[in-house]
Design a protein around this motif. Sequence first.
Motif, PDB file in Angstrom:
ATOM      1  N   ARG A  90       6.867 -66.161  27.228  1.00 56.42           N
ATOM      2  CA  ARG A  90       7.362 -65.653  28.493  1.00 56.42           C
ATOM      3  C   ARG A  90       8.274 -64.453  28.223  1.00 56.42           C
ATOM      4  O   ARG A  90       8.624 -64.168  27.074  1.00 56.42           O
ATOM      5  N   MET A  91       8.686 -63.796  29.265  1.00 58.62           N
ATOM      6  CA  MET A  91       9.581 -62.655  29.130  1.00 58.62           C
ATOM      7  C   MET A  91      10.854 -63.031  28.371  1.00 58.62           C
ATOM      8  O   MET A  91      11.307 -62.302  27.482  1.00 58.62           O
ATOM      9  N   VAL A  92      11.422 -64.187  28.691  1.00 62.65           N
ATOM     10  CA  VAL A  92      12.693 -64.590  28.076  1.00 62.65           C
ATOM     11  C   VAL A  92      12.505 -65.234  26.699  1.00 62.65           C
ATOM     12  O   VAL A  92      13.489 -65.625  26.065  1.00 62.65           O
ATOM     13  N   ASP A  93      11.263 -65.353  26.229  1.00 56.05           N
ATOM     14  CA  ASP A  93      10.998 -65.886  24.886  1.00 56.05           C
ATOM     15  C   ASP A  93      10.966 -64.780  23.838  1.00 56.05           C
ATOM     16  O   ASP A  93      10.989 -65.071  22.643  1.00 56.05           O
ATOM     17  N   ILE A  94      10.916 -63.528  24.269  1.00 56.64           N
ATOM     18  CA  ILE A  94      10.862 -62.387  23.351  1.00 56.64           C
ATOM     19  C   ILE A  94      12.286 -61.869  23.163  1.00 56.64           C
ATOM     20  O   ILE A  94      12.909 -61.390  24.121  1.00 56.64           O
ATOM     21  N   PRO A  95      12.850 -61.978  21.949  1.00 58.85           N
ATOM     22  CA  PRO A  95      14.282 -61.702  21.722  1.00 58.85           C
ATOM     23  C   PRO A  95      14.794 -60.378  22.285  1.00 58.85           C
ATOM     24  O   PRO A  95      15.813 -60.351  22.988  1.00 58.85           O
ATOM     25  N   GLU A  96      14.090 -59.260  22.000  1.00 58.10           N
ATOM     26  CA  GLU A  96      14.595 -57.964  22.453  1.00 58.10           C
ATOM     27  C   GLU A  96      14.551 -57.834  23.980  1.00 58.10           C
ATOM     28  O   GLU A  96      15.446 -57.239  24.592  1.00 58.10           O
ATOM     29  N   ILE A  97      13.525 -58.394  24.593  1.00 62.41           N
ATOM     30  CA  ILE A  97      13.423 -58.337  26.060  1.00 62.41           C
ATOM     31  C   ILE A  97      14.460 -59.267  26.696  1.00 62.41           C
ATOM     32  O   ILE A  97      15.067 -58.944  27.726  1.00 62.41           O
ATOM     33  N   LYS A  98      14.670 -60.408  26.067  1.00 69.22           N
ATOM     34  CA  LYS A  98      15.690 -61.342  26.554  1.00 69.22           C
ATOM     35  C   LYS A  98      17.063 -60.683  26.553  1.00 69.22           C
ATOM     36  O   LYS A  98      17.852 -60.837  27.508  1.00 69.22           O
ATOM     37  N   LEU A  99      17.354 -59.930  25.486  1.00 68.51           N
ATOM     38  CA  LEU A  99      18.640 -59.242  25.382  1.00 68.51           C
ATOM     39  C   LEU A  99      18.796 -58.212  26.508  1.00 68.51           C
ATOM     40  O   LEU A  99      19.854 -58.134  27.157  1.00 68.51           O
ATOM     41  N   ASP A 100      17.749 -57.428  26.745  1.00 71.03           N
ATOM     42  CA  ASP A 100      17.778 -56.434  27.832  1.00 71.03           C
ATOM     43  C   ASP A 100      17.906 -57.119  29.196  1.00 71.03           C
ATOM     44  O   ASP A 100      18.589 -56.606  30.095  1.00 71.03           O
ATOM     45  N   PHE A 101      17.263 -58.248  29.337  1.00 72.02           N
ATOM     46  CA  PHE A 101      17.297 -58.984  30.600  1.00 72.02           C
ATOM     47  C   PHE A 101      18.712 -59.478  30.907  1.00 72.02           C
ATOM     48  O   PHE A 101      19.205 -59.361  32.042  1.00 72.02           O
ATOM     49  N   MET A 102      19.392 -60.025  29.897  1.00 79.19           N
ATOM     50  CA  MET A 102      20.754 -60.501  30.103  1.00 79.19           C
ATOM     51  C   MET A 102      21.692 -59.337  30.412  1.00 79.19           C
ATOM     52  O   MET A 102      22.617 -59.462  31.228  1.00 79.19           O
TER      53      MET A 102
END
Length: 288
Positions: A255-267
């Motif tokens: 999922r989107m929040v399972d990908i570390p770099e995307i999760k960081l941008d999301f937060m």
Amino acid sequence: MGDDLGDEWWQQDDASESEKEDQEKQPTEKPNAKTKSERKRKAITERTVKTKKKKKSLQTECVVPKKKETEDEQSAKPKKRRKKKTITDVLATSEPKPGCPADLQNLITQYFSDKRSVIEQEELKLQDSCFLSSNDLTHSLSSYLKQVCPKWVKIHKQHTGKSSVVLLIVCSSALRAIELIKQLTTFKGEAKAVKLFAKHIKIEEQVKLLQKSITHIGVGTPGRISALIEKDGLSLQGLRYVVLDWNWRDKKLRRMVDIPEIKLDFMKLLESGILNGCKEDSVKIGLF
């Protein structure tokens, strides 16, 4: 002469007595012969036992080096490391479950657990009123948006501000953003949608586009959306809805929040003003 005869008689008696003694001695020699045979058997038995012991010790000597070689071989072989289970491995063996507000709240709590004080973490907790109903995996994007934004026509007509959007859809990649924009056809009506991702589009071009005309829906990645907010290219003042592409998975089942770099941008995007908007009750979050 009579004496001579007497001597002969006695001599004969002595001779007969000595013969008797010899005859008596002969039977006593037989036990000695028996003892000799017993000793011989005993000696043979001892030799047999010694031979067996020697043979056993030789066998043991042969086995020990073999065991040592096995240990050496084992120590020489590289130890196999246990392969860590990836997200793909875990998800491949489990049925997909629709996301819910508690999933997002747990993610926020976990992320800020070592970055904020206990009091600040309490302030990050979102009320149930901050959330739209979540997708139960039966909706398309258009049908979901029609359900959570029943007054969309009226809302988007009232929006007149530039460099802002009413509805923000956040996804993991440019390709996914393009796919979602295509799915908006039956929902958006006369509303205008804009791409908010980095692939093949310079950030300066997007800033100019947002400043030039009124846009109602923004679809993009958390990294580019955050960058636009930082550069004052995108304002959150007119924002009413944030829809997260929560349940979609890529080829690796992430999922989107399972990908570390995307999760960081999301937060980072949530911190940029969306969480504050939720607490002020001006922004609602939906998990698609």
